[in-house]
Design an enzyme around this catalytic site. Structure first.
Site, PDB file in Angstrom:
ATOM      1  N   ILE A 114       0.847  -1.333   0.043  1.00  0.00           N
ATOM      2  CA  ILE A 114      -0.154  -0.041  -0.260  1.00  0.00           C
ATOM      3  C   ILE A 114       0.987   1.413   0.077  1.00  0.00           C
ATOM      4  CG2 ILE A 114      -1.785   1.257   1.352  1.00  0.00           C
ATOM      5  CD1 ILE A 114      -3.012  -1.456   1.999  1.00  0.00           C
TER       6      ILE A 114
ATOM      7  N   ASP B 208      -8.762   0.565  -3.147  1.00  0.00           N
ATOM      8  CA  ASP B 208      -9.337   0.045  -3.911  1.00  0.00           C
ATOM      9  C   ASP B 208     -10.836   0.735  -4.255  1.00  0.00           C
ATOM     10  OD1 ASP B 208      -7.579  -2.130  -4.670  1.00  0.00           O
ATOM     11  OD2 ASP B 208      -8.751  -3.352  -3.104  1.00  0.00           O
TER      12      ASP B 208
ATOM     13  N   HIS C 207      -7.789  -4.633 -10.443  1.00  0.00           N
ATOM     14  CA  HIS C 207      -8.412  -5.294  -9.302  1.00  0.00           C
ATOM     15  C   HIS C 207      -9.228  -6.382  -9.786  1.00  0.00           C
ATOM     16  CE1 HIS C 207      -9.093  -6.001  -4.898  1.00  0.00           C
ATOM     17  NE2 HIS C 207     -10.519  -6.075  -5.383  1.00  0.00           N
TER      18      HIS C 207
END
Ligand code: GAR
Length: 191
Positions: free
Chosen positions: A96, A149, A113
């Protein structure tokens, strides 16, 4: 929109493992009508399988563990600036990034994703889809923001889930669509 001024836009791809999306982006970048070229690959793992595609294609690559996150990000930002990288593509990158880093590259970091976001953010998406008996899953290319996301969706593809699907078969079917939408999304955001 990222302006290309008639030249191919320089991008960096961040990976952590297998790198099949990286391989696919490299192949697309070589096409005549592609608006991007890959000038840098960054991996947080020195033995990431995907690095083979950097070596095979003579693309500069660097390893950063992302453990001393802020310090390493300063170095990465410097390299990106020197190489005139305009877009970062996260492709199976499992770290991240800091809010500060994302802010510095605001609106220019894309992620792929393997789910129909906003459903199933995070990990193990295929298992969760199967456990919930969903009829559809899919994949999403979105802009990266400070929230996991959650950024603006650029492209999304819905994929049917079958009764006999396992997480492996579903992953395989969805990956084929990832390979279609990721380069398409990139070409969409470059003018
Ligand atoms: C891809 O399915 C990608 O969507 C997913 O990891 C896989 C990487 O495969 N990304 C995420 O789960 C990010 N949260 P690859 O290394 O073969 O491209």
């Amino acid at each position: 929109m990222i302006k290309s001024f008639g030249k191919k836009t320089k991008i960096a791809v961040f990976i952590s493992g297998r790198g099949s999306n990286l391989k696919n982006l490299i192949n697309h970048s070589k096409k005549k009508n592609s608006k991007f070229q890959i000038d840098l690959i960054i991996s947080n793992k020195k033995n990431a399988k995907g690095l083979i595609f950097a070596k095979k294609n003579n693309i500069n690559f660097k390893i950063f563990s992302f453990i001393k996150l802020l310090e390493e990000e300063v170095k990465i930002l410097d390299i990106l600036k020197k190489k005139k990288i305009k877009i970062i593509c996260l492709a199976g990158f499992m770290k991240i990034l800091s809010k500060n880093f994302i802010k510095k590259f605001n609106g220019k970091i894309l992620n792929i994703h393997p789910s129909l976001l906003p459903k199933y953010k995070g990990l193990n998406t295929h298992d969760r889809v199967l456990n919930n008996n969903d009829k559809y899953s899919g994949c999403t290319v979105h802009l990266v923001t400070g929230k996991l996301d959650s950024g603006k969706i650029i492209l999304q593809k819905k994929v049917k889930v079958f009764n006999h699907d396992t997480s492996k078969t579903l992953e395989k079917r969805i990956l084929k669509h990832e390979y279609l939408i990721y380069p398409k999304a990139l070409n969409l955001i470059i003018s």
